[in-house]
Design a protein around this motif. Structure first.
Motif, PDB file in Angstrom:
ATOM      1  N   LEU A  20       0.744  -1.002  -0.127  1.00  0.00           N
ATOM      2  CA  LEU A  20       0.124   0.093   0.076  1.00  0.00           C
ATOM      3  C   LEU A  20       0.778   1.282  -0.126  1.00  0.00           C
ATOM      4  O   LEU A  20       0.329   2.356  -0.567  1.00  0.00           O
ATOM      5  N   ILE A  21       2.061   1.376   0.647  1.00  0.00           N
ATOM      6  CA  ILE A  21       2.948   2.423   0.811  1.00  0.00           C
ATOM      7  C   ILE A  21       3.438   2.689  -0.752  1.00  0.00           C
ATOM      8  O   ILE A  21       3.200   3.842  -1.098  1.00  0.00           O
ATOM      9  N   LEU A  22       3.767   1.507  -1.603  1.00  0.00           N
ATOM     10  CA  LEU A  22       4.230   1.571  -3.026  1.00  0.00           C
ATOM     11  C   LEU A  22       3.057   2.264  -3.674  1.00  0.00           C
ATOM     12  O   LEU A  22       3.414   3.111  -4.611  1.00  0.00           O
ATOM     13  N   VAL A  23       1.838   1.784  -3.379  1.00  0.00           N
ATOM     14  CA  VAL A  23       0.669   2.563  -4.585  1.00  0.00           C
ATOM     15  C   VAL A  23       0.521   4.107  -4.115  1.00  0.00           C
ATOM     16  O   VAL A  23       0.400   4.794  -4.917  1.00  0.00           O
ATOM     17  N   GLY A  24       0.769   4.312  -2.712  1.00  0.00           N
ATOM     18  CA  GLY A  24       0.546   5.496  -2.224  1.00  0.00           C
ATOM     19  C   GLY A  24       1.872   6.594  -2.667  1.00  0.00           C
ATOM     20  O   GLY A  24       1.722   7.665  -2.890  1.00  0.00           O
ATOM     21  N   MET A  25       2.779   5.834  -3.141  1.00  0.00           N
ATOM     22  CA  MET A  25       3.896   6.688  -3.482  1.00  0.00           C
ATOM     23  C   MET A  25       4.167   6.764  -5.089  1.00  0.00           C
ATOM     24  O   MET A  25       4.524   7.796  -5.535  1.00  0.00           O
ATOM     25  N   ARG A  26       3.523   5.830  -5.758  1.00  0.00           N
ATOM     26  CA  ARG A  26       3.539   5.869  -7.445  1.00  0.00           C
ATOM     27  C   ARG A  26       2.230   6.521  -7.845  1.00  0.00           C
ATOM     28  O   ARG A  26       2.361   7.078  -9.015  1.00  0.00           O
ATOM     29  N   VAL A  27       1.130   6.378  -7.369  1.00  0.00           N
ATOM     30  CA  VAL A  27      -0.207   6.960  -7.783  1.00  0.00           C
ATOM     31  C   VAL A  27       0.106   8.364  -8.127  1.00  0.00           C
ATOM     32  O   VAL A  27      -0.514   9.081  -9.325  1.00  0.00           O
ATOM     33  N   PRO A  28       0.438   9.415  -7.059  1.00  0.00           N
ATOM     34  CA  PRO A  28       0.346  10.921  -7.384  1.00  0.00           C
ATOM     35  C   PRO A  28       1.486  10.997  -8.353  1.00  0.00           C
ATOM     36  O   PRO A  28       1.277  12.223  -9.010  1.00  0.00           O
ATOM     37  N   ARG A  29       2.361  10.206  -8.640  1.00  0.00           N
ATOM     38  CA  ARG A  29       3.413  10.623  -9.857  1.00  0.00           C
ATOM     39  C   ARG A  29       3.020  10.016 -11.242  1.00  0.00           C
ATOM     40  O   ARG A  29       3.685   9.987 -12.106  1.00  0.00           O
ATOM     41  N   GLY A  30       1.815   9.463 -11.261  1.00  0.00           N
ATOM     42  CA  GLY A  30       1.173   8.798 -12.526  1.00  0.00           C
ATOM     43  C   GLY A  30       1.817   7.486 -12.904  1.00  0.00           C
ATOM     44  O   GLY A  30       1.833   7.306 -14.026  1.00  0.00           O
ATOM     45  N   TYR A  76       9.066   4.156   5.426  1.00  0.00           N
ATOM     46  CA  TYR A  76       8.757   2.602   5.072  1.00  0.00           C
ATOM     47  C   TYR A  76       8.990   1.980   6.251  1.00  0.00           C
ATOM     48  O   TYR A  76       7.860   1.006   6.464  1.00  0.00           O
ATOM     49  N   PHE A  77       9.945   2.142   6.869  1.00  0.00           N
ATOM     50  CA  PHE A  77       9.996   1.373   8.418  1.00  0.00           C
ATOM     51  C   PHE A  77       8.781   1.715   9.333  1.00  0.00           C
ATOM     52  O   PHE A  77       8.002   0.778   9.976  1.00  0.00           O
ATOM     53  N   VAL A  78       8.592   3.009   9.606  1.00  0.00           N
ATOM     54  CA  VAL A  78       7.740   3.471  10.174  1.00  0.00           C
ATOM     55  C   VAL A  78       6.106   2.759   9.963  1.00  0.00           C
ATOM     56  O   VAL A  78       5.383   2.498  10.947  1.00  0.00           O
ATOM     57  N   LEU A  79       5.726   3.082   8.646  1.00  0.00           N
ATOM     58  CA  LEU A  79       4.396   2.659   8.276  1.00  0.00           C
ATOM     59  C   LEU A  79       4.498   1.076   8.073  1.00  0.00           C
ATOM     60  O   LEU A  79       3.341   0.510   8.545  1.00  0.00           O
ATOM     61  N   GLU A  80       5.403   0.434   7.775  1.00  0.00           N
ATOM     62  CA  GLU A  80       5.276  -0.937   7.874  1.00  0.00           C
ATOM     63  C   GLU A  80       5.135  -1.520   9.157  1.00  0.00           C
ATOM     64  O   GLU A  80       4.213  -2.564   9.602  1.00  0.00           O
ATOM     65  N   LEU A  81       6.160  -0.808  10.196  1.00  0.00           N
ATOM     66  CA  LEU A  81       5.618  -1.464  11.539  1.00  0.00           C
ATOM     67  C   LEU A  81       4.261  -1.098  12.387  1.00  0.00           C
ATOM     68  O   LEU A  81       3.673  -2.067  12.751  1.00  0.00           O
ATOM     69  N   SER A  82       3.898   0.163  12.038  1.00  0.00           N
ATOM     70  CA  SER A  82       2.623   0.529  12.456  1.00  0.00           C
ATOM     71  C   SER A  82       1.579  -0.010  11.854  1.00  0.00           C
ATOM     72  O   SER A  82       0.561  -0.472  12.335  1.00  0.00           O
ATOM     73  N   GLY A  83       1.755  -0.172  10.595  1.00  0.00           N
ATOM     74  CA  GLY A  83       0.656  -1.058   9.671  1.00  0.00           C
ATOM     75  C   GLY A  83       0.506  -2.439  10.260  1.00  0.00           C
ATOM     76  O   GLY A  83      -0.763  -2.958  10.441  1.00  0.00           O
ATOM     77  N   GLY A  84       1.611  -3.175  10.517  1.00  0.00           N
ATOM     78  CA  GLY A  84       1.717  -4.420  10.895  1.00  0.00           C
ATOM     79  C   GLY A  84       0.857  -4.526  12.470  1.00  0.00           C
ATOM     80  O   GLY A  84       0.021  -5.371  12.570  1.00  0.00           O
ATOM     81  N   LEU A  85       1.254  -3.669  13.292  1.00  0.00           N
ATOM     82  CA  LEU A  85       0.809  -3.608  14.495  1.00  0.00           C
ATOM     83  C   LEU A  85      -0.675  -3.205  14.565  1.00  0.00           C
ATOM     84  O   LEU A  85      -1.461  -4.023  15.286  1.00  0.00           O
ATOM     85  N   VAL A 113      -2.043   4.294   2.103  1.00  0.00           N
ATOM     86  CA  VAL A 113      -1.913   4.625   0.854  1.00  0.00           C
ATOM     87  C   VAL A 113      -2.053   6.295   0.841  1.00  0.00           C
ATOM     88  O   VAL A 113      -1.097   6.974   0.420  1.00  0.00           O
ATOM     89  N   LEU A 114      -2.936   7.004   1.640  1.00  0.00           N
ATOM     90  CA  LEU A 114      -3.063   8.210   1.643  1.00  0.00           C
ATOM     91  C   LEU A 114      -1.886   9.009   2.394  1.00  0.00           C
ATOM     92  O   LEU A 114      -1.366   9.891   2.172  1.00  0.00           O
ATOM     93  N   THR A 115      -1.442   8.378   3.472  1.00  0.00           N
ATOM     94  CA  THR A 115      -0.235   8.625   4.366  1.00  0.00           C
ATOM     95  C   THR A 115       1.009   8.648   3.359  1.00  0.00           C
ATOM     96  O   THR A 115       1.686   9.695   3.465  1.00  0.00           O
ATOM     97  N   ALA A 116       1.241   7.759   2.749  1.00  0.00           N
ATOM     98  CA  ALA A 116       2.377   7.718   1.936  1.00  0.00           C
ATOM     99  C   ALA A 116       2.364   8.604   0.808  1.00  0.00           C
ATOM    100  O   ALA A 116       3.478   9.330   0.391  1.00  0.00           O
ATOM    101  N   SER A 117       1.286   8.762   0.032  1.00  0.00           N
ATOM    102  CA  SER A 117       1.264   9.849  -0.807  1.00  0.00           C
ATOM    103  C   SER A 117       1.231  11.284  -0.186  1.00  0.00           C
ATOM    104  O   SER A 117       2.048  12.053  -0.887  1.00  0.00           O
ATOM    105  N   ASP A 118       0.738  11.421   0.771  1.00  0.00           N
ATOM    106  CA  ASP A 118       0.618  12.977   1.328  1.00  0.00           C
ATOM    107  C   ASP A 118       1.919  13.383   1.958  1.00  0.00           C
ATOM    108  O   ASP A 118       2.419  14.410   1.807  1.00  0.00           O
ATOM    109  N   VAL A 119       2.859  12.317   2.559  1.00  0.00           N
ATOM    110  CA  VAL A 119       3.930  12.554   3.164  1.00  0.00           C
ATOM    111  C   VAL A 119       5.000  12.593   2.219  1.00  0.00           C
ATOM    112  O   VAL A 119       5.894  13.602   1.873  1.00  0.00           O
ATOM    113  N   THR A 120       5.004  11.853   0.795  1.00  0.00           N
ATOM    114  CA  THR A 120       5.819  12.097  -0.174  1.00  0.00           C
ATOM    115  C   THR A 120       5.647  12.881  -1.103  1.00  0.00           C
ATOM    116  O   THR A 120       6.695  13.649  -2.008  1.00  0.00           O
ATOM    117  N   SER A 121       4.500  13.495  -1.521  1.00  0.00           N
ATOM    118  CA  SER A 121       3.827  14.246  -2.608  1.00  0.00           C
ATOM    119  C   SER A 121       3.057  15.302  -2.161  1.00  0.00           C
ATOM    120  O   SER A 121       2.818  16.020  -2.858  1.00  0.00           O
TER     121      SER A 121
END
Ligand SMILES: [Zn+2]
Length: 243
Positions: A20-30, A76-85, A113-121
């Motif tokens: 989902l992080i990958l989706v959030g990082m790639r979708v805003p860049r098309g 990556y680390f923060v979202l994967e860890l908090s996502g799993g927990l 997805v939205l967090t990854a997108s908002d933080v990176t883009s």
């Protein structure tokens, strides 16, 4: 729950979060979410099987690309860890409450997805927001049919209120945040959403004061992650307090 099962559920959650992080990082860049396969953003090094393991590969490589040595984003680390927990938390705490689990999973999935997108883009993409809105509509129609129109009017009310605020102070709030609050209004009702906005503003301010240098505080802070976190906690808390 048996601890081995707990670890498996946790790791399954962090693998899903990683995608989902990958989706959030790639979708805003098309970009496509399939091609090219996962790679280092700096040197293009394509990740092999061992580098794709969430959390473990980050720890093993000490947070650096194996090829060029550049620091990988701690996102990556923060979202994967908090996502799993949080994935584990939903399954363990709300196994007997399908409506709350489903609402939390919606916030969890779209939230990552939205967090990854908002933080990176600095964007909450319309395509993701449409998916979130439709899923919330289906959820409310299925779980709270008698309150469906009141949910819709809650969402519309929150949206209009924040849209007016946005027109008055366009620098304080993003257009994506306004839409996200509208969707949360449909899912949580207007009272809980206003509480979420209050919680998100407080935690955003606390984060800014604690973790950002004075000079950086004039640049905008992505507000989406705080809204997502606030709504996740509000739904969980509401379910515990109302039972
Ligand atoms: Zn690299």
């Amino acid at each position: 729950m048996d601890w081995i099962l707990f670890v498996l559920v946790f790791y399954f959650g962090s693998c899903l979060a990683s995608f989902l992080i990958l989706v959030g990082m790639r979708v805003p860049r098309g970009e496509s979410i399939v091609f090219p396969p996962s790679h280092c953003e700096a040197c293009g090094h394509r990740l092999n099987a061992t580098e794709l393991f969430p959390i473990l590969s980050f720890l093993w490589q000490k947070g650096r690309c194996r090829q060029c040595g550049i620091s990988l984003p701690s996102l990556y680390f923060v979202l994967e860890l908090s996502g799993g927990l949080s994935f584990c938390f939903i399954i363990v705490s709300f196994a007997t409450d399908p409506d709350t689990s489903l609402a939390l999973f919606l916030i969890w999935g779209f939230g990552i997805v939205l967090t990854a997108s908002d933080v990176t883009s600095f964007l909450l993409p319309n395509s993701i927001m449409r998916g979130f809105f439709l899923s919330v509509l289906l959820f409310q129609f299925h779980s709270n049919r008698s309150l469906f129109f009141s949910s819709l009017s809650s969402g519309a009310g929150v949206f209009v209120l924040l849209y007016i605020l946005y027109l008055l102070h366009p620098e304080g709030l993003g257009g994506g945040d306004v839409k996200l609050c509208g969707v949360l209004g449909v899912l949580l009702g207007y009272q809980a959403t206003l509480f979420v906005i209050f919680l998100a503003s407080l935690s955003g301010l606390a984060f800014s004061l604690r973790h950002r240098r004075t000079a950086a505080r004039t640049t905008p802070l992505p507000f989406g992650p705080f809204l997502i976190l606030g709504s996740f906690l509000t739904v969980a808390l509401e379910s515990v307090l109302l039972k």
